[in-house]
Design a protein around this motif. Structure first.
Motif, PDB file in Angstrom:
ATOM      1  N   HIS A 226       0.848  -1.203   0.000  1.00 33.04           N
ATOM      2  CA  HIS A 226       0.000   0.000   0.000  1.00 33.04           C
ATOM      3  C   HIS A 226       0.881   1.250   0.000  1.00 33.04           C
ATOM      4  CE1 HIS A 226      -2.943   2.987   1.340  1.00 33.04           C
ATOM      5  NE2 HIS A 226      -3.885   2.123   0.982  1.00 33.04           N
ATOM      6  N   PRO A 227       0.477   2.296  -0.735  1.00 26.51           N
ATOM      7  CA  PRO A 227       1.337   3.477  -0.857  1.00 26.51           C
ATOM      8  C   PRO A 227       1.362   4.392   0.361  1.00 26.51           C
ATOM      9  CG  PRO A 227      -0.691   3.808  -2.092  1.00 26.51           C
ATOM     10  CD  PRO A 227      -0.703   2.383  -1.627  1.00 26.51           C
ATOM     11  N   ASP A 228       0.421   4.241   1.292  1.00 27.24           N
ATOM     12  CA  ASP A 228       0.367   5.175   2.423  1.00 27.24           C
ATOM     13  C   ASP A 228      -0.060   4.437   3.695  1.00 27.24           C
ATOM     14  OD1 ASP A 228       0.299   7.352   4.081  1.00 27.24           O
ATOM     15  OD2 ASP A 228      -1.248   8.452   2.978  1.00 27.24           O
ATOM     16  N   VAL A 229       0.910   3.815   4.352  1.00 24.72           N
ATOM     17  CA  VAL A 229       0.666   3.100   5.600  1.00 24.72           C
ATOM     18  C   VAL A 229       1.466   3.755   6.720  1.00 24.72           C
ATOM     19  CG1 VAL A 229       0.885   0.912   6.853  1.00 24.72           C
ATOM     20  CG2 VAL A 229       0.207   0.907   4.444  1.00 24.72           C
ATOM     21  N   VAL A 230       0.799   3.973   7.840  1.00 21.55           N
ATOM     22  CA  VAL A 230       1.463   4.443   9.053  1.00 21.55           C
ATOM     23  C   VAL A 230       1.368   3.324  10.087  1.00 21.55           C
ATOM     24  CG1 VAL A 230       1.500   6.151  10.902  1.00 21.55           C
ATOM     25  CG2 VAL A 230       0.878   6.848   8.573  1.00 21.55           C
ATOM     26  N   LEU A 231       2.508   2.838  10.550  1.00 23.59           N
ATOM     27  CA  LEU A 231       2.548   1.845  11.618  1.00 23.59           C
ATOM     28  C   LEU A 231       2.929   2.541  12.913  1.00 23.59           C
ATOM     29  CD1 LEU A 231       2.782  -0.962  12.974  1.00 23.59           C
ATOM     30  CD2 LEU A 231       5.096  -1.125  12.000  1.00 23.59           C
ATOM     31  N   VAL A 232       2.092   2.389  13.908  1.00 24.88           N
ATOM     32  CA  VAL A 232       2.372   2.924  15.237  1.00 24.88           C
ATOM     33  C   VAL A 232       2.413   1.732  16.190  1.00 24.88           C
ATOM     34  CG1 VAL A 232       1.652   4.491  17.060  1.00 24.88           C
ATOM     35  CG2 VAL A 232       1.177   5.078  14.673  1.00 24.88           C
ATOM     36  N   ALA A 233       3.568   1.497  16.789  1.00 29.82           N
ATOM     37  CA  ALA A 233       3.741   0.323  17.639  1.00 29.82           C
ATOM     38  C   ALA A 233       4.543   0.691  18.888  1.00 29.82           C
ATOM     39  CB  ALA A 233       4.462  -0.783  16.872  1.00 29.82           C
ATOM     40  N   ASP A 234       4.354  -0.095  19.938  1.00 26.73           N
ATOM     41  CA  ASP A 234       5.179   0.126  21.123  1.00 26.73           C
ATOM     42  C   ASP A 234       6.503  -0.621  20.972  1.00 26.73           C
ATOM     43  OD1 ASP A 234       4.537  -2.524  21.691  1.00 26.73           O
ATOM     44  OD2 ASP A 234       3.100  -2.020  23.261  1.00 26.73           O
ATOM     45  N   LYS A 235       7.426  -0.357  21.888  1.00 26.07           N
ATOM     46  CA  LYS A 235       8.769  -0.934  21.793  1.00 26.07           C
ATOM     47  C   LYS A 235       8.720  -2.453  21.817  1.00 26.07           C
ATOM     48  CE  LYS A 235      12.265   0.861  23.900  1.00 26.07           C
ATOM     49  NZ  LYS A 235      13.192   1.408  24.924  1.00 26.07           N
ATOM     50  N   ALA A 236       7.809  -2.998  22.611  1.00 26.09           N
ATOM     51  CA  ALA A 236       7.725  -4.449  22.724  1.00 26.09           C
ATOM     52  C   ALA A 236       7.347  -5.090  21.392  1.00 26.09           C
ATOM     53  CB  ALA A 236       6.707  -4.829  23.806  1.00 26.09           C
ATOM     54  N   ALA A 237       6.408  -4.483  20.683  1.00 19.16           N
ATOM     55  CA  ALA A 237       5.952  -5.041  19.408  1.00 19.16           C
ATOM     56  C   ALA A 237       7.038  -4.970  18.344  1.00 19.16           C
ATOM     57  CB  ALA A 237       4.698  -4.326  18.931  1.00 19.16           C
ATOM     58  N   LEU A 238       7.937  -3.997  18.446  1.00 14.27           N
ATOM     59  CA  LEU A 238       9.009  -3.828  17.457  1.00 14.27           C
ATOM     60  C   LEU A 238      10.324  -4.465  17.901  1.00 14.27           C
ATOM     61  CD1 LEU A 238       8.328  -0.148  16.350  1.00 14.27           C
ATOM     62  CD2 LEU A 238       8.141  -2.181  14.905  1.00 14.27           C
ATOM     63  N   SER A 239      10.289  -5.224  18.990  1.00 11.59           N
ATOM     64  CA  SER A 239      11.525  -5.731  19.590  1.00 11.59           C
ATOM     65  C   SER A 239      12.237  -6.780  18.741  1.00 11.59           C
ATOM     66  CB  SER A 239      11.228  -6.314  20.982  1.00 11.59           C
ATOM     67  OG  SER A 239      10.298  -7.391  20.886  1.00 11.59           O
ATOM     68  N   ARG A 240      11.549  -7.405  17.769  1.00  9.30           N
ATOM     69  CA  ARG A 240      12.181  -8.425  16.928  1.00  9.30           C
ATOM     70  C   ARG A 240      12.602  -7.870  15.564  1.00  9.30           C
ATOM     71  NH1 ARG A 240       9.921 -13.359  18.865  1.00  9.30           N
ATOM     72  NH2 ARG A 240       9.942 -13.150  21.142  1.00  9.30           N
ATOM     73  N   LEU A 241      12.426  -6.577  15.370  1.00 11.30           N
ATOM     74  CA  LEU A 241      12.774  -5.976  14.084  1.00 11.30           C
ATOM     75  C   LEU A 241      14.264  -5.663  14.064  1.00 11.30           C
ATOM     76  CD1 LEU A 241      11.553  -4.939  11.389  1.00 11.30           C
ATOM     77  CD2 LEU A 241      11.334  -2.691  12.483  1.00 11.30           C
ATOM     78  N   ASP A 242      15.019  -6.350  13.202  1.00  8.69           N
ATOM     79  CA  ASP A 242      16.466  -6.164  13.137  1.00  8.69           C
ATOM     80  C   ASP A 242      16.853  -4.904  12.391  1.00  8.69           C
ATOM     81  OD1 ASP A 242      16.956  -8.522  14.545  1.00  8.69           O
ATOM     82  OD2 ASP A 242      16.865  -9.723  12.722  1.00  8.69           O
ATOM     83  N   ASN A 243      16.179  -4.638  11.268  1.00 11.26           N
ATOM     84  CA  ASN A 243      16.499  -3.458  10.463  1.00 11.26           C
ATOM     85  C   ASN A 243      15.710  -2.271  10.991  1.00 11.26           C
ATOM     86  OD1 ASN A 243      17.068  -1.525   8.577  1.00 11.26           O
ATOM     87  ND2 ASN A 243      16.371  -2.703   6.803  1.00 11.26           N
ATOM     88  N   ARG A 244      16.393  -1.340  11.622  1.00 11.58           N
ATOM     89  CA  ARG A 244      15.717  -0.186  12.250  1.00 11.58           C
ATOM     90  C   ARG A 244      15.726   1.043  11.360  1.00 11.58           C
ATOM     91  NH1 ARG A 244      13.072  -1.220  16.750  1.00 11.58           N
ATOM     92  NH2 ARG A 244      13.509   0.897  17.454  1.00 11.58           N
ATOM     93  N   GLU A 245      16.164   0.898  10.119  1.00  6.23           N
ATOM     94  CA  GLU A 245      16.232   2.036   9.223  1.00  6.23           C
ATOM     95  C   GLU A 245      14.839   2.627   9.002  1.00  6.23           C
ATOM     96  OE1 GLU A 245      17.714   3.172   4.688  1.00  6.23           O
ATOM     97  OE2 GLU A 245      18.000   1.148   5.487  1.00  6.23           O
ATOM     98  N   GLY A 246      14.713   3.923   9.200  1.00  6.22           N
ATOM     99  CA  GLY A 246      13.445   4.607   8.979  1.00  6.22           C
ATOM    100  C   GLY A 246      12.500   4.586  10.154  1.00  6.22           C
ATOM    101  N   VAL A 247      12.831   3.865  11.222  1.00  5.85           N
ATOM    102  CA  VAL A 247      11.967   3.823  12.397  1.00  5.85           C
ATOM    103  C   VAL A 247      12.124   5.112  13.177  1.00  5.85           C
ATOM    104  CG1 VAL A 247      11.430   2.620  14.553  1.00  5.85           C
ATOM    105  CG2 VAL A 247      12.063   1.302  12.517  1.00  5.85           C
ATOM    106  N   MET A 248      11.014   5.797  13.420  1.00  7.83           N
ATOM    107  CA  MET A 248      11.045   7.066  14.155  1.00  7.83           C
ATOM    108  C   MET A 248      10.558   6.839  15.582  1.00  7.83           C
ATOM    109  SD  MET A 248       9.506   9.575  11.191  1.00  7.83           S
ATOM    110  CE  MET A 248       8.406   8.321  10.525  1.00  7.83           C
ATOM    111  N   THR A 249      11.328   7.293  16.537  1.00  7.25           N
ATOM    112  CA  THR A 249      10.963   7.163  17.956  1.00  7.25           C
ATOM    113  C   THR A 249      10.203   8.408  18.382  1.00  7.25           C
ATOM    114  OG1 THR A 249      12.946   5.847  18.375  1.00  7.25           O
ATOM    115  CG2 THR A 249      11.831   6.808  20.274  1.00  7.25           C
ATOM    116  N   VAL A 250       9.019   8.197  18.961  1.00  5.62           N
ATOM    117  CA  VAL A 250       8.202   9.338  19.425  1.00  5.62           C
ATOM    118  C   VAL A 250       7.799   9.119  20.873  1.00  5.62           C
ATOM    119  CG1 VAL A 250       7.333   9.903  17.134  1.00  5.62           C
ATOM    120  CG2 VAL A 250       6.105   8.236  18.509  1.00  5.62           C
TER     121      VAL A 250
END
Length: 250
Positions: A226-250
């Motif tokens: 999809h051309p326009d997706v926003v993923l909003v997740a907590d740290k726990a949900a993103l804890s298995r993501l190895d490639n952190r490129e483009g991840v914005m911390t808010v």
């Protein structure tokens, strides 16, 4: 895809509510696709709070919900119509006649699915679709399978979904085994998609959805197309993501 990592569930809920409120402010007569389950509860609470402060109005908004349990009436405490009334609709100024949820007591499931597809099309489609994600990667009740179901359809719920939802019922035996769910077509045709994911129990599925193959065996993976997706997740949900490129911390 834009990815926002939030410290916890509360921060995730506020960030997701920001996205929805921006949509409503920019287009007051927008069509919101709405989701149920534990993930969006905090988002709805934040929207209700902002409405109470007169920061936001839903008076011209129309909403279409993703799904409903087959066999439950809208007044059943575990139905998704009841959930929406309890967590959002009864607390803001959205018009009751502008809120749409599949009819879990329709006599003919196929006819109800076709009616719901026509309804979405008559509204001009969805401007912003809010999604959660199950532990097996399902979106709406589009469960893992051999193909992506395009239209609204009736689905046999996966054992993992039944297990995840049994906490809302007196016993596992009371959890419905079928549901009506919006199909992948209308989800993917939404102009914008907002995916909210919380908890370490979903971290593995989320990482695979973001980095693995696009496959109906992990329905959320299709969102990468999809051309326009926003993923909003907590740290726990993103804890298995190895490639952190483009991840914005808010």
């Amino acid at each position: 895809m834009r990815i926002y990592e939030c410290a916890d569930y509360r921060a995730m809920s506020r960030q997701a509510a920001n996205v929805i409120s921006a949509q409503v402010i920019m287009k007051p007569d927008c069509v919101l696709g709405l989701a149920t389950g534990s993930s969006p509860v905090g988002t709805y609470e934040q929207l209700v709070e902002w409405y109470g402060k007169k920061d936001l109005s839903f008076a011209r908004v129309k909403s279409v919900n993703l799904d409903e349990y087959w066999g439950l009436s809208g007044t059943h405490p575990q139905s998704y119509r009841y959930f929406m009334q309890e967590h959002l609709f009864d607390h803001v100024d959205i018009l009751p006649e502008n809120t749409y949820v599949p009819n879990g007591l329709a006599e003919d499931a196929g006819a109800e699915c076709a009616r719901y597809d026509r309804l979405i099309e008559s509204l001009g489609g969805v401007d912003l679709q809010l999604l959660g994600m199950g532990r097996n990667g399902h979106i709406g009740f589009n469960e893992p399978g051999d193909c992506f179901e395009l239209g609204t359809h009736i689905i046999e719920l996966a054992p993992s979904t039944i297990d995840a939802n049994k906490r809302f019922f007196a016993s596992e035996d009371e959890v419905p085994r079928q549901a009506l769910t919006m199909g992948i077509r209308h989800i993917m045709q939404a102009k914008k998609i907002l995916l909210v994911v919380s908890g370490e129990d979903k971290a593995d599925a989320l990482a695979k959805a973001l980095t693995g193959p696009v496959t109906p065996k992990l329905p959320a993976s299709i969102l990468r197309l999809h051309p326009d997706v926003v993923l909003v997740a907590d740290k726990a949900a993103l804890s298995r993501l190895d490639n952190r490129e483009g991840v914005m911390t808010v």
